[in-house]
Scaffold this active site. Sequence first.
Site, PDB file in Angstrom:
ATOM      1  N   ALA A  86     137.233  34.623  50.084  1.00  0.00           N
ATOM      2  CA  ALA A  86     136.951  33.597  51.085  1.00  0.00           C
ATOM      3  C   ALA A  86     137.134  34.233  52.459  1.00  0.00           C
ATOM      4  O   ALA A  86     137.784  35.270  52.585  1.00  0.00           O
ATOM      5  CB  ALA A  86     137.923  32.445  50.897  1.00  0.00           C
ATOM      6  N   GLY A 121     138.078  34.758  46.103  1.00  0.00           N
ATOM      7  CA  GLY A 121     136.918  33.884  45.955  1.00  0.00           C
ATOM      8  C   GLY A 121     135.689  34.640  45.464  1.00  0.00           C
ATOM      9  O   GLY A 121     134.820  34.070  44.792  1.00  0.00           O
ATOM     10  N   GLU A 147     136.109  34.786  41.881  1.00  0.00           N
ATOM     11  CA  GLU A 147     135.937  33.415  41.364  1.00  0.00           C
ATOM     12  C   GLU A 147     134.449  33.063  41.271  1.00  0.00           C
ATOM     13  O   GLU A 147     133.992  32.458  40.294  1.00  0.00           O
ATOM     14  CB  GLU A 147     136.674  32.418  42.268  1.00  0.00           C
ATOM     15  CG  GLU A 147     138.192  32.557  42.144  1.00  0.00           C
ATOM     16  CD  GLU A 147     138.952  31.675  43.120  1.00  0.00           C
ATOM     17  OE1 GLU A 147     138.742  31.816  44.342  1.00  0.00           O
ATOM     18  OE2 GLU A 147     139.759  30.854  42.667  1.00  0.00           O
ATOM     19  N   GLU A 161     145.153  36.761  46.239  1.00  0.00           N
ATOM     20  CA  GLU A 161     145.532  35.613  47.077  1.00  0.00           C
ATOM     21  C   GLU A 161     147.037  35.483  47.307  1.00  0.00           C
ATOM     22  O   GLU A 161     147.465  35.064  48.386  1.00  0.00           O
ATOM     23  CB  GLU A 161     145.009  34.307  46.460  1.00  0.00           C
ATOM     24  CG  GLU A 161     143.516  34.076  46.676  1.00  0.00           C
ATOM     25  CD  GLU A 161     142.672  34.612  45.535  1.00  0.00           C
ATOM     26  OE1 GLU A 161     143.148  35.528  44.825  1.00  0.00           O
ATOM     27  OE2 GLU A 161     141.548  34.132  45.348  1.00  0.00           O
TER      28      GLU A 161
HETATM   29  C1  3H9 Z   1     140.411  33.711  48.885  1.00  0.00           C
HETATM   30  O1  3H9 Z   1     139.471  34.282  48.455  1.00  0.00           O
HETATM   31  C2  3H9 Z   1     140.773  32.282  48.557  1.00  0.00           C
HETATM   32  C3  3H9 Z   1     140.022  31.722  47.407  1.00  0.00           C
HETATM   33  O2  3H9 Z   1     140.703  31.934  46.191  1.00  0.00           O
HETATM   34  C4  3H9 Z   1     139.906  30.235  47.483  1.00  0.00           C
HETATM   35  C5  3H9 Z   1     139.124  29.682  48.607  1.00  0.00           C
HETATM   36  C6  3H9 Z   1     138.997  28.191  48.524  1.00  0.00           C
HETATM   37  N1  3H9 Z   1     138.006  37.391  55.361  1.00  0.00           N
HETATM   38  O3  3H9 Z   1     140.613  45.923  55.311  1.00  0.00           O
HETATM   39  P1  3H9 Z   1     139.488  46.479  56.096  1.00  0.00           P
HETATM   40  C7  3H9 Z   1     137.884  42.013  57.563  1.00  0.00           C
HETATM   41  S1  3H9 Z   1     141.461  34.462  49.992  1.00  0.00           S
HETATM   42  C8  3H9 Z   1     137.771  37.721  56.633  1.00  0.00           C
HETATM   43  O4  3H9 Z   1     139.792  47.215  57.360  1.00  0.00           O
HETATM   44  P2  3H9 Z   1     138.887  48.227  53.909  1.00  0.00           P
HETATM   45  C9  3H9 Z   1     139.104  42.756  58.096  1.00  0.00           C
HETATM   46  O5  3H9 Z   1     139.912  41.906  58.867  1.00  0.00           O
HETATM   47  C10 3H9 Z   1     140.785  36.073  50.216  1.00  0.00           C
HETATM   48  N2  3H9 Z   1     137.785  39.000  57.079  1.00  0.00           N
HETATM   49  O6  3H9 Z   1     138.517  47.375  55.189  1.00  0.00           O
HETATM   50  C11 3H9 Z   1     138.447  43.847  58.907  1.00  0.00           C
HETATM   51  O7  3H9 Z   1     138.029  43.277  60.142  1.00  0.00           O
HETATM   52  P3  3H9 Z   1     138.049  44.140  61.487  1.00  0.00           P
HETATM   53  C12 3H9 Z   1     141.039  36.964  49.078  1.00  0.00           C
HETATM   54  C13 3H9 Z   1     138.075  39.952  56.209  1.00  0.00           C
HETATM   55  O8  3H9 Z   1     137.637  48.866  53.485  1.00  0.00           O
HETATM   56  C14 3H9 Z   1     137.204  44.186  58.082  1.00  0.00           C
HETATM   57  O9  3H9 Z   1     136.964  43.048  57.259  1.00  0.00           O
HETATM   58  N3  3H9 Z   1     140.606  38.310  49.424  1.00  0.00           N
HETATM   59  C15 3H9 Z   1     138.345  39.667  54.860  1.00  0.00           C
HETATM   60  O10 3H9 Z   1     140.074  49.068  54.178  1.00  0.00           O
HETATM   61  C16 3H9 Z   1     137.371  45.405  57.202  1.00  0.00           C
HETATM   62  O11 3H9 Z   1     138.538  45.233  56.425  1.00  0.00           O
HETATM   63  C17 3H9 Z   1     141.425  39.200  50.004  1.00  0.00           C
HETATM   64  O12 3H9 Z   1     142.591  38.938  50.210  1.00  0.00           O
HETATM   65  C18 3H9 Z   1     138.299  38.316  54.449  1.00  0.00           C
HETATM   66  N4  3H9 Z   1     138.531  37.956  53.171  1.00  0.00           N
HETATM   67  O13 3H9 Z   1     139.337  47.170  52.808  1.00  0.00           O
HETATM   68  C19 3H9 Z   1     140.816  40.520  50.339  1.00  0.00           C
HETATM   69  N5  3H9 Z   1     138.612  40.821  54.215  1.00  0.00           N
HETATM   70  O14 3H9 Z   1     137.123  45.277  61.237  1.00  0.00           O
HETATM   71  C20 3H9 Z   1     141.203  40.922  51.725  1.00  0.00           C
HETATM   72  C21 3H9 Z   1     138.488  41.799  55.123  1.00  0.00           C
HETATM   73  O15 3H9 Z   1     137.645  43.165  62.516  1.00  0.00           O
HETATM   74  N6  3H9 Z   1     140.563  42.150  52.155  1.00  0.00           N
HETATM   75  N7  3H9 Z   1     138.163  41.281  56.330  1.00  0.00           N
HETATM   76  O16 3H9 Z   1     139.490  44.592  61.644  1.00  0.00           O
HETATM   77  C22 3H9 Z   1     140.944  43.361  51.710  1.00  0.00           C
HETATM   78  O17 3H9 Z   1     141.809  43.523  50.874  1.00  0.00           O
HETATM   79  C23 3H9 Z   1     140.279  44.555  52.325  1.00  0.00           C
HETATM   80  O18 3H9 Z   1     139.740  44.144  53.568  1.00  0.00           O
HETATM   81  C24 3H9 Z   1     139.136  45.175  51.487  1.00  0.00           C
HETATM   82  C25 3H9 Z   1     138.409  46.257  52.321  1.00  0.00           C
HETATM   83  C26 3H9 Z   1     139.758  45.823  50.247  1.00  0.00           C
HETATM   84  C27 3H9 Z   1     138.141  44.139  51.085  1.00  0.00           C
END
Ligand code: 3H9
Length: 697
Positions: free
Chosen positions: A63, A102, A105, A125
């Site tokens: 999400a 998400g 999901e 999450e």
């Molecule tokens: C969820 O899904 C809830 C659901 O169950 C239910 C909903 C109802 N959203 O980390 P990076 C941005 S909760 C918005 O440097 P990497 C991040 O801030 C979510 N932005 O890259 C950054 O921005 P900026 C569950 C996001 O290659 C840019 O993307 N998912 C999100 O080292 C690059 O990120 C997670 O918890 C997001 N979800 O790693 C996954 N994700 O360039 C969270 C990233 O402006 N994300 N951004 O600084 C991660 O673990 C890592 O970002 C990922 C990439 C592994 C994906």
Amino acid sequence: MGNVVNYKVDGRVAVLAIENPPVNALSHAVREGVVTQMERGVADDGVDAIVLIGVGRTFPAGADIREFDQPAREPHLVAVIDRLDDIKKPIIAAIHGTALGGGLELALGCNFRVAVPDARMGMPEVNLGIFPGAAGTQRLPRVAGLDHALELIVLGKPVSAAKALEYGILDEIIEGDLQAGAVAFAESVVSAGVPYPISSKPRDGIGPPGEHAETIDKYRDLANSRFRGQESPHQAIESVVDGLRMPYAAAVAADRLRFESCKASRQSAALRYAFFAERETAKIHDIGKEVTSRPIDSAGVIGAGTMGRGIAISMADVGLPVTVVETGQDALDAGMAELTRLYEAMVSRGRIDEATKDERLSRITGAVSYDALSDADLVIEAAFEDLDVKKEIFGALEVVAKAGAVLATNTSYMDIDAIAATTSRPEDIIGLHYFAPANVMRMLEVVRPAKASPDAITTGMKFAKRTGKVGVLAGVCHGFVANRSRLPLVREATFLVEEGASPVQVDKVLTDLGMPMGPLAVSDLSGLDVSWRMRQSLASERDPEARYMHLADRMCELGRFGIKAGQGWYDYEVGGRHPRPDAEVEAIAAAVAREQGIVRRDISEDEIRARCLYAAINEGAKILDEGIAARASDIDVMWLYGFGFPRWRGGIMFMADEIGLGKILEQVRAFEEVHGKLWAPSSLLERLVAEGGGFTR
Ligand code: 3H9
């Protein structure tokens, strides 16, 4: 909308491609786009199956976390996913990069899932203080079985494609082109015909909670041990358990309330803050993306002591050849033998295999002359904390090191500007301050002396990332950001013991806050002599009007250096590390208090908490005001990764905003009246209170 989810048809398969860089987060526009384009696929008579794929680097990584602070907008993700159940054409999720939260999901809502071999998937999450809130806690157990589902959901760690295939999350791993492979897979399931699996349907082996008591208890225990003080892993388990006793729709409805309450919690706010704070650290306001880092193909470390060895390991572990230099053959032999022992311990603990150990050890070469560093692209000095020793080392290094090599010092508090000033190449000199053990702790303070060139700094930051560390920039001052902001906490901890609190009492207040160890137990671990030496080196700068750490000095004069001496703030069994209360400390504290004219008293937990925490916050504010830290969140990231501050509290500066800066300032002023000038309030704190501002918001 068309831009965020593209629609095209390949043969008789519709391909819906989500394009929302950088990570294809499932924002409102994406959710709307998926619904619209799915309906188009359903209505399209030329289409028998639908493939859902991500454009760019990944399948949706979850999400959109940035939307969490806004009111939720329809269509909710769970409704988007539930709608897929009613679609009669098979839907195939084609996964590359990371299908997280998400994103996974959504994939679980599809009838089939295929992925490239290096894809990863998971439910992270809990790390954001929530749990999978779009039916992941209901669908994943039905797809992967309860144990595997709880593993992903409660521990929050992604798994590889191979593991996902083993767990039944994936139906196939696609070698070669993902989209082509997914389309071919779609054609094959169409030919095989109905029924297509639907993950919300009941599944054999998933019975009522009583049948799974052992598994559920196992994860409750893991949630307690790995996420001490954190709520969301427990909420995740309850959500899964609800799914075992309720029909799908009822469990999803119960999830909704539980999810909203988690999302609105302080812990979730702190964890989301920490997520973005960590990513902010990479942004340096006056160094643009055009500044490239210098290539690092080989490195050198000066000193084969505890820090030097840890640093060498952290480099060898990521494939970097490293030369370790010691002053003499005996010291080098001892250091290299210890390096081998450390790697052997990793093998015996099952962390790496024998071949990996040999490979990593082969990357570390020992030498007794700086000449061996002439080819190194980066040299890190990890010698004794003595300014003259360091100046001498850098004097030798500037001659030997090749042009363009970055020369770093691992000093934890010294004036790097002064070190750089003695060389003819100050532009190459930076600080790389590791935290012990250097190969384990993820914090790396990248210290920026006045004359360091921007590309030397960029190199330090990039090197941090390459070695798996979180690099955070700090300016030069005594102790930089991390240690300088923590020192007042340690100072107050020792003052409190002088004033009548016991070490156990002080440490407990801090561990109750969520810290892994109390400050006095940490001092025992790292050695009280370290800060004693530092105080001695600063004796000439000592402020005679400010209260001094007499008790800590006395402990050292008595040889109570901590664990290594068997005695410190606590007592230890020979060779043991378990702290035991020691009445002797009380007697020493009482004697020192008498000498200092301090009347000992009962001290409340509230006072201990406020003294330790507010002292650090006030110093953090001064550091921020002086520009030594660029952002309050940088200070917080250092506390999270350097000192194990509980992530679900965000960090000291975030916590300060939660407590209220007005309340903190009032208390700081009250402490100043009683304890004197060490408590002088930061002018930034005063300004923020006057303006109604905050450190982090
Ligand atoms: C969820 O899904 C809830 C659901 O169950 C239910 C909903 C109802 N959203 O980390 P990076 C941005 S909760 C918005 O440097 P990497 C991040 O801030 C979510 N932005 O890259 C950054 O921005 P900026 C569950 C996001 O290659 C840019 O993307 N998912 C999100 O080292 C690059 O990120 C997670 O918890 C997001 N979800 O790693 C996954 N994700 O360039 C969270 C990233 O402006 N994300 N951004 O600084 C991660 O673990 C890592 O970002 C990922 C990439 C592994 C994906």
